[in-house]
Design a protein around this motif. Sequence first.
Motif, PDB file in Angstrom:
ATOM      1  N   PRO A 117       0.807  -1.225   0.000  1.00  0.00           N
ATOM      2  CA  PRO A 117       0.000   0.000   0.000  1.00  0.00           C
ATOM      3  C   PRO A 117       0.842   1.279   0.000  1.00  0.00           C
ATOM      4  CG  PRO A 117      -0.891  -1.585   1.560  1.00  0.00           C
ATOM      5  CD  PRO A 117       0.435  -2.130   1.110  1.00  0.00           C
ATOM      6  N   ALA A 118       1.988   1.255   0.657  1.00  0.00           N
ATOM      7  CA  ALA A 118       2.821   2.458   0.742  1.00  0.00           C
ATOM      8  C   ALA A 118       3.326   2.891  -0.621  1.00  0.00           C
ATOM      9  CB  ALA A 118       4.001   2.215   1.686  1.00  0.00           C
ATOM     10  N   LEU A 119       3.554   1.932  -1.540  1.00  0.00           N
ATOM     11  CA  LEU A 119       4.114   2.262  -2.842  1.00  0.00           C
ATOM     12  C   LEU A 119       3.116   2.943  -3.762  1.00  0.00           C
ATOM     13  CD1 LEU A 119       6.438  -0.812  -3.474  1.00  0.00           C
ATOM     14  CD2 LEU A 119       7.043   1.471  -2.649  1.00  0.00           C
ATOM     15  N   ALA A 120       1.856   2.996  -3.359  1.00  0.00           N
ATOM     16  CA  ALA A 120       0.878   3.773  -4.125  1.00  0.00           C
ATOM     17  C   ALA A 120       1.206   5.259  -4.082  1.00  0.00           C
ATOM     18  CB  ALA A 120      -0.523   3.536  -3.574  1.00  0.00           C
ATOM     19  N   GLU A 121       2.057   5.662  -3.125  1.00  0.00           N
ATOM     20  CA  GLU A 121       2.432   7.072  -2.992  1.00  0.00           C
ATOM     21  C   GLU A 121       3.558   7.470  -3.936  1.00  0.00           C
ATOM     22  OE1 GLU A 121       0.654   9.147  -1.153  1.00  0.00           O
ATOM     23  OE2 GLU A 121      -0.606   7.369  -0.782  1.00  0.00           O
ATOM     24  N   LEU A 122       4.117   6.538  -4.674  1.00  0.00           N
ATOM     25  CA  LEU A 122       5.133   6.900  -5.662  1.00  0.00           C
ATOM     26  C   LEU A 122       4.523   7.864  -6.683  1.00  0.00           C
ATOM     27  CD1 LEU A 122       6.713   3.390  -6.295  1.00  0.00           C
ATOM     28  CD2 LEU A 122       7.933   5.375  -5.375  1.00  0.00           C
ATOM     29  N   PRO A 123       5.311   8.821  -7.183  1.00  0.00           N
ATOM     30  CA  PRO A 123       4.788   9.726  -8.215  1.00  0.00           C
ATOM     31  C   PRO A 123       4.412   8.951  -9.481  1.00  0.00           C
ATOM     32  CG  PRO A 123       6.865  10.524  -7.311  1.00  0.00           C
ATOM     33  CD  PRO A 123       6.702   9.123  -6.821  1.00  0.00           C
ATOM     34  N   GLY A 124       3.466   9.500 -10.235  1.00  0.00           N
ATOM     35  CA  GLY A 124       3.056   8.850 -11.477  1.00  0.00           C
ATOM     36  C   GLY A 124       4.164   8.788 -12.511  1.00  0.00           C
ATOM     37  N   ARG A 125       5.223   9.547 -12.328  1.00  0.00           N
ATOM     38  CA  ARG A 125       6.343   9.522 -13.275  1.00  0.00           C
ATOM     39  C   ARG A 125       7.468   8.597 -12.828  1.00  0.00           C
ATOM     40  NH1 ARG A 125       6.160  15.087 -16.615  1.00  0.00           N
ATOM     41  NH2 ARG A 125       4.017  15.600 -16.103  1.00  0.00           N
ATOM     42  N   PHE A 126       7.264   7.903 -11.723  1.00  0.00           N
ATOM     43  CA  PHE A 126       8.236   6.893 -11.306  1.00  0.00           C
ATOM     44  C   PHE A 126       8.434   5.883 -12.436  1.00  0.00           C
ATOM     45  CE2 PHE A 126       8.850   2.574  -9.647  1.00  0.00           C
ATOM     46  CZ  PHE A 126      10.051   2.731  -8.970  1.00  0.00           C
ATOM     47  N   LEU A 127       9.687   5.511 -12.677  1.00  0.00           N
ATOM     48  CA  LEU A 127       9.996   4.580 -13.753  1.00  0.00           C
ATOM     49  C   LEU A 127      11.011   3.548 -13.287  1.00  0.00           C
ATOM     50  CD1 LEU A 127       9.743   3.777 -16.788  1.00  0.00           C
ATOM     51  CD2 LEU A 127      11.657   5.337 -17.234  1.00  0.00           C
ATOM     52  N   ALA A 128      10.721   2.283 -13.575  1.00  0.00           N
ATOM     53  CA  ALA A 128      11.658   1.189 -13.324  1.00  0.00           C
ATOM     54  C   ALA A 128      12.105   0.610 -14.652  1.00  0.00           C
ATOM     55  CB  ALA A 128      11.004   0.107 -12.470  1.00  0.00           C
ATOM     56  N   ALA A 129      13.352   0.191 -14.735  1.00  0.00           N
ATOM     57  CA  ALA A 129      13.891  -0.424 -15.947  1.00  0.00           C
ATOM     58  C   ALA A 129      14.596  -1.720 -15.578  1.00  0.00           C
ATOM     59  CB  ALA A 129      14.860   0.518 -16.657  1.00  0.00           C
ATOM     60  N   LEU A 130      14.219  -2.794 -16.253  1.00  0.00           N
ATOM     61  CA  LEU A 130      14.759  -4.120 -15.976  1.00  0.00           C
ATOM     62  C   LEU A 130      15.510  -4.589 -17.218  1.00  0.00           C
ATOM     63  CD1 LEU A 130      11.553  -5.572 -14.279  1.00  0.00           C
ATOM     64  CD2 LEU A 130      13.407  -4.229 -13.257  1.00  0.00           C
ATOM     65  N   ASP A 131      16.821  -4.531 -17.140  1.00  0.00           N
ATOM     66  CA  ASP A 131      17.679  -4.789 -18.299  1.00  0.00           C
ATOM     67  C   ASP A 131      18.383  -6.132 -18.121  1.00  0.00           C
ATOM     68  OD1 ASP A 131      19.925  -4.640 -20.214  1.00  0.00           O
ATOM     69  OD2 ASP A 131      19.337  -2.539 -20.411  1.00  0.00           O
ATOM     70  N   ASP A 132      18.215  -6.996 -19.102  1.00  0.00           N
ATOM     71  CA  ASP A 132      18.766  -8.350 -18.994  1.00  0.00           C
ATOM     72  C   ASP A 132      20.265  -8.421 -19.256  1.00  0.00           C
ATOM     73  OD1 ASP A 132      18.969  -8.095 -21.762  1.00  0.00           O
ATOM     74  OD2 ASP A 132      17.451  -9.603 -22.218  1.00  0.00           O
ATOM     75  N   GLY A 133      20.902  -7.268 -19.476  1.00  0.00           N
ATOM     76  CA  GLY A 133      22.342  -7.226 -19.697  1.00  0.00           C
ATOM     77  C   GLY A 133      22.727  -6.736 -21.066  1.00  0.00           C
ATOM     78  N   ARG A 134      21.736  -6.614 -21.962  1.00  0.00           N
ATOM     79  CA  ARG A 134      22.073  -6.155 -23.320  1.00  0.00           C
ATOM     80  C   ARG A 134      22.227  -4.632 -23.374  1.00  0.00           C
ATOM     81  NH1 ARG A 134      18.110  -8.730 -26.862  1.00  0.00           N
ATOM     82  NH2 ARG A 134      17.776 -10.116 -25.081  1.00  0.00           N
ATOM     83  N   GLY A 135      21.751  -3.926 -22.347  1.00  0.00           N
ATOM     84  CA  GLY A 135      21.944  -2.484 -22.283  1.00  0.00           C
ATOM     85  C   GLY A 135      20.979  -1.664 -23.103  1.00  0.00           C
ATOM     86  N   ASP A 136      19.777  -2.177 -23.372  1.00  0.00           N
ATOM     87  CA  ASP A 136      18.864  -1.416 -24.221  1.00  0.00           C
ATOM     88  C   ASP A 136      17.948  -0.472 -23.447  1.00  0.00           C
ATOM     89  OD1 ASP A 136      17.451  -3.584 -23.151  1.00  0.00           O
ATOM     90  OD2 ASP A 136      16.199  -3.860 -24.920  1.00  0.00           O
ATOM     91  N   VAL A 137      17.592  -0.799 -22.193  1.00  0.00           N
ATOM     92  CA  VAL A 137      16.648   0.061 -21.469  1.00  0.00           C
ATOM     93  C   VAL A 137      17.229   0.714 -20.224  1.00  0.00           C
ATOM     94  CG1 VAL A 137      14.612  -1.149 -22.334  1.00  0.00           C
ATOM     95  CG2 VAL A 137      15.669  -1.898 -20.176  1.00  0.00           C
ATOM     96  N   ILE A 138      18.393   0.264 -19.761  1.00  0.00           N
ATOM     97  CA  ILE A 138      18.927   0.804 -18.512  1.00  0.00           C
ATOM     98  C   ILE A 138      19.326   2.263 -18.664  1.00  0.00           C
ATOM     99  CG2 ILE A 138      21.383   0.261 -18.825  1.00  0.00           C
ATOM    100  CD1 ILE A 138      19.200  -0.257 -15.631  1.00  0.00           C
ATOM    101  N   GLY A 139      19.546   2.725 -19.888  1.00  0.00           N
ATOM    102  CA  GLY A 139      19.936   4.113 -20.124  1.00  0.00           C
ATOM    103  C   GLY A 139      18.769   5.039 -20.405  1.00  0.00           C
ATOM    104  N   LEU A 140      17.542   4.592 -20.159  1.00  0.00           N
ATOM    105  CA  LEU A 140      16.362   5.395 -20.487  1.00  0.00           C
ATOM    106  C   LEU A 140      15.868   6.247 -19.319  1.00  0.00           C
ATOM    107  CD1 LEU A 140      14.342   2.895 -22.713  1.00  0.00           C
ATOM    108  CD2 LEU A 140      15.664   4.897 -23.426  1.00  0.00           C
ATOM    109  N   GLY A 141      16.724   6.462 -18.336  1.00  0.00           N
ATOM    110  CA  GLY A 141      16.407   7.420 -17.293  1.00  0.00           C
ATOM    111  C   GLY A 141      15.500   6.920 -16.199  1.00  0.00           C
ATOM    112  N   ALA A 142      15.560   5.647 -15.877  1.00  0.00           N
ATOM    113  CA  ALA A 142      14.705   5.103 -14.820  1.00  0.00           C
ATOM    114  C   ALA A 142      15.145   5.593 -13.450  1.00  0.00           C
ATOM    115  CB  ALA A 142      14.723   3.578 -14.860  1.00  0.00           C
ATOM    116  N   ASP A 143      14.185   5.689 -12.543  1.00  0.00           N
ATOM    117  CA  ASP A 143      14.504   6.010 -11.158  1.00  0.00           C
ATOM    118  C   ASP A 143      15.176   4.826 -10.474  1.00  0.00           C
ATOM    119  OD1 ASP A 143      13.029   8.688 -10.821  1.00  0.00           O
ATOM    120  OD2 ASP A 143      11.501   7.386 -11.685  1.00  0.00           O
TER     121      ASP A 143
END
Length: 382
Positions: A126-152
């Motif tokens: 329930p506490a994580l509902a307070e994260l801002p709507g612009r919160f972003l997570a990136a899960l990169d399998d090692g190829r390096g395609d999404v980790i550089g997209l500015g995730a929090d």
Amino acid sequence: MTSPRDRVDACPGALQTHTAADGELARVRVPGGSLSAHQLRVLALASRELGDGHLEMTSRGNLQLRGLPVVHDLGDRLADAGLLPSATHERVRNVLASALTGLDDEGHVNASPWVRALDAGLVADPALAELPGRFLAALDDGRGDVIGLGADVGLLALSATEVALVLGGVDSGLRTDPGGAVDLALDAARALLAERAAQDSQAWRLAELDDGPARVAARLTARRGTPVEMPAAPLVGQVGAVAQPDGRTALVGVVPLGRLSADQAELLAELADGVRITPWRTVVVPDLAEEAVDDAAVDLFRTGFVFDEASPWLQVTTCAGRPGCAKSLSDVRADAVAAVTTGRLPADGARQHWAGCGRRCGRPAGALDVVATGDGYSIGAV
């Protein structure tokens, strides 16, 4: 640090819509970009019956419906299709994952289980509902395609046994194994909220906090390693046929300007049990039998999909522009289409984002700005 925010984040969702010039705008979170065939059909029907007949693909791999009436039943439709597992958490479920993870041999791990576990973990707290709507997570399998997209908060597989926690685009030095990666990412999200409260801040992003990445990392307990440089995100995504280890093929096509029609969505639902949408406005159609690939490509091409990696459509994105946005100074979509079809893209066709005003909504990282001024366009990198 950027200027302090003077208001809470009002990023739209499926329930908390934004009023635009063409009606209500709803943003549907699609963690990891994964959609089942059934979900595609539900979204296509909703876009026809409630909206303007299109699904807009965003730079975070989510979808938007435009032109909605003030009163609508989109939330109920999405919930029935499994696209709205929590009314309280729906805006914080911004989760990117490597586009081809588990479909080829490029990654160290398959990040798809991470997506499901992280999404479930976000919704369960329930506490994580307070994260801002612009919160972003990136899960990169090692190829390096999404980790550089500015995730929090990000996870980057360094090997099959070691995962780095990335905070605000910087390697925190904290390490875990793949099995503990999601728990560490969830702890980082909680630490972000704690640091936000400690600084009495309404920051929308971790990087907006004073020394945010370091202070959030200091709140966490994990094995430490030597920080590594983060790979830059690719400016354009992969397109064409990708051979899967099981002998089947994944077909990746570009949707020009990221506007997926209801007809296109329904065709995708006929071709596969599920697809992935990506931050590069491409769609991955996986698990095609060898004999089905050519026919699928032809069918999709006829509806407007692009499979040529040299096509200028890979280089261009736009905001909504006129008439959908009252702040826009031009019909940027029409202008961008004209520039592509006549071969007159500025800056020698460099990766570019056309915007109707200085807010530059929907701008991908690394794109050159082509901004309407009311008397043409201003062109330049930011």
